[in-house]
Scaffold this motif. Structure first.
Motif, PDB file in Angstrom:
ATOM      1  N   VAL A 103       0.979  -1.274   0.317  1.00  0.00           N
ATOM      2  CA  VAL A 103       0.091  -0.188   0.087  1.00  0.00           C
ATOM      3  C   VAL A 103       0.804   1.387   0.001  1.00  0.00           C
ATOM      4  O   VAL A 103       0.657   2.039  -0.527  1.00  0.00           O
ATOM      5  N   GLU A 104       2.036   1.140   0.765  1.00  0.00           N
ATOM      6  CA  GLU A 104       2.604   2.523   1.122  1.00  0.00           C
ATOM      7  C   GLU A 104       3.877   2.562   0.018  1.00  0.00           C
ATOM      8  O   GLU A 104       4.366   3.928  -0.188  1.00  0.00           O
ATOM      9  N   PHE A 177      -8.772  -4.535   6.197  1.00  0.00           N
ATOM     10  CA  PHE A 177      -8.797  -3.305   5.987  1.00  0.00           C
ATOM     11  C   PHE A 177     -10.189  -2.734   5.580  1.00  0.00           C
ATOM     12  O   PHE A 177     -11.152  -3.746   5.285  1.00  0.00           O
ATOM     13  N   ASN A 178     -10.596  -1.719   5.965  1.00  0.00           N
ATOM     14  CA  ASN A 178     -11.845  -1.062   5.743  1.00  0.00           C
ATOM     15  C   ASN A 178     -12.258  -1.284   4.357  1.00  0.00           C
ATOM     16  O   ASN A 178     -11.609  -0.508   3.145  1.00  0.00           O
ATOM     17  N   GLU A 180     -14.461  -0.142   2.322  1.00  0.00           N
ATOM     18  CA  GLU A 180     -14.787   1.235   1.706  1.00  0.00           C
ATOM     19  C   GLU A 180     -13.620   1.914   1.400  1.00  0.00           C
ATOM     20  O   GLU A 180     -13.905   2.730   0.099  1.00  0.00           O
ATOM     21  N   GLN A 181     -12.359   1.601   1.546  1.00  0.00           N
ATOM     22  CA  GLN A 181     -11.111   2.299   1.134  1.00  0.00           C
ATOM     23  C   GLN A 181     -10.550   1.707   0.001  1.00  0.00           C
ATOM     24  O   GLN A 181      -9.623   2.188  -0.755  1.00  0.00           O
ATOM     25  N   LYS A 182     -11.052   0.528  -0.513  1.00  0.00           N
ATOM     26  CA  LYS A 182     -10.714   0.121  -1.701  1.00  0.00           C
ATOM     27  C   LYS A 182      -9.137  -0.418  -1.989  1.00  0.00           C
ATOM     28  O   LYS A 182      -8.532  -0.229  -3.108  1.00  0.00           O
ATOM     29  N   VAL A 183      -8.784  -1.079  -0.955  1.00  0.00           N
ATOM     30  CA  VAL A 183      -7.342  -1.067  -0.703  1.00  0.00           C
ATOM     31  C   VAL A 183      -7.065  -2.166  -1.598  1.00  0.00           C
ATOM     32  O   VAL A 183      -7.650  -3.291  -1.995  1.00  0.00           O
TER      33      VAL A 183
END
Length: 426
Positions: A103-104, A177-178, A180-183
């Motif tokens: 992600v980062e 992960f949440n 809704e964040q579409k990770v």
């Protein structure tokens, strides 16, 4: 000959008289050491010599020809043996939170990390590897493979899978992960047989040598028994395997337990990686079909030793104990073995620990070495070119102190590395 340097420092280790990244093979070299191991025959030649011309082995024996102008390198009280093979690596991962890395960290940053990882593995004596998924970096492993092959950077011979394939909500799909964040997932989504065929085509178009599919996960242990849900049916996997076969390649799976391991073997995968638990029928089928198990013990040991909580450490150690007992059953059943460490989440260049753990859990040292260099070469599709010290094979040669058949731990202390006639560690 490109630039030489007398010493480099990598991961805290000083390496003397190493070649720089863009080194070229010497014309003619004779390697001499106290011993030379024929892994296939299980015999030791004393002393041992190898004549190398360009990138190939020309002659092997107790004393070989010394053509005019040949450089003779005396390695002293060492054992010459084929370069090691790691059939399960992740060049694009490093120690730390795996999900957050993807992600980062940008793909360019992760590609630079992968180049550094490839160098570390080569310097540890791993002259060939199979990269089992970029974990969200797409086909960037193809670029790393090309850079190695063209001499831009040092690294092992690579077979790469591109991004691995997974279902929505599957093992690598950013669970926790949440939503809704579409990770992004660490693998490419495929939720049906048609999806699998489409994604296989995309991965091969992107430069993948083979395809990796996640077949099981998330793993759990209840009352001493291992559990893991499957992700694809046999018929779905067969669709992917048929498509890879059409294009001259194959499928390997992350599969830890039944029924997913059985589905994968029935479909005809080339290897079952992790293989914590296999049924009697699955083991018999793997033996009959020549399908390799790749145990990956080192990663579980590392996770146990570096768990953030005592409960997490206990879980990993219990999983390792279950796996070790199942491994003994697999050996007794004659399941073919290859060596893969899952290096990446633990430091690159340290994965010879996998050979040591396979001995600790029941294999003879020679059998582990045969699983590593002979079966590994077959699994990578290079068994006519690497994995043995034979005339005509690539000069992928390492030297270790002592006798690895008596003490497998010496593979953790490689003192000389040659790949394709180029000396990287001396």
């Amino acid at each position: 000959m490109k630039t030489l340097f007398t010493a480099i420092v990598f991961s805290g280790l000083t390496v003397s008289a190493a070649y720089a990244q863009l080194a070229e093979p010497k014309q003619v070299v004779v390697l001499h050491a106290a011993r030379l191991l024929d892994v296939a025959a299980g015999t030791m030649t004393t002393p041992g010599e190898i004549l190398v011309r360009g990138d190939r082995i020309v002659e092997v024996g107790t004393k070989v020809a010394r053509p005019d102008g040949a450089e003779v390198i005396d390695l002293g009280d060492k054992t010459l043996m084929p370069g090691l093979i790691d059939a399960h690596v992740h060049l694009f991962l490093h120690p730390g939170d795996e999900d957050l890395q993807t992600v980062e960290e940008s793909v360019p940053k992760r590609t630079l990390i992968a180049a550094s990882a490839a160098k570390a593995d080569l310097m540890a004596g791993f002259t060939a590897e199979r990269d089992m998924g970029t974990e969200g970096a797409g086909s960037a492993d193809s670029a790393v493979r090309h850079a190695i092959n063209s001499g831009m950077i040092p690294g092992p011979r690579m077979r790469v899978s591109g991004n691995a394939i997974d279902i929505t909500g599957g093992h690598e799909d950013a669970i926790g992960f949440n939503p809704e964040q579409k990770v992004m997932s660490n693998a490419t989504y495929a939720d049906s047989a048609d999806d699998l065929v489409r994604v296989v085509r995309e991965e091969l178009k992107g430069g993948a040598d083979f395809i990796k599919i996640y077949e099981t996960g998330k793993d759990s242990e209840v009352d001493g028994k291992f559990h893991t849900p499957y992700q694809y049916t046999t018929a779905q996997l067969e669709a992917a395997i048929t498509e890879t076969a059409r294009q001259g390649t194959h499928v390997a799976v992350h599969a830890t337990g039944e029924p997913g391991t059985g589905y994968a073997v029935a479909a005809g995968v080339v290897s079952v990686d992790h293989a914590y638990q296999l049924s009697d029928a699955t083991m018999a089928a793997m033996k009959a079909k020549g399908i390799y198990a790749v145990p990956t013990f080192t990663i579980t040991e590392y996770f146990a030793d570096h768990a953030s909580t005592p409960e997490g450490a206990a879980r990993e150690r219990k999983l390792q104990a279950i796996h070790a007992e199942e491994f003994k059953k697999q050996l007794a059943a004659g399941v073919p073995m290859a060596v893969g460490s899952d290096v990446g989440p633990f430091p690159h260049g340290t994965q010879a620990r996998e050979l040591e753990l396979m001995v600790q859990y029941g294999m003879a040292p020679l059998a582990v070495l045969q699983a590593d260099v002979l079966n590994g070469a077959k699994l990578l599709g290079w068994d006519a070119e690497i994995g043995q010290l034979k005339a005509g094979y690539f000069a992928d040669i390492i030297a270790v102190p002592g006798d690895p058949v008596k003490d497998i731990a010496v593979t953790k202390s490689v003192k000389f590395v040659m790949k394709g006639g180029v000396i990287y560690l001396r």
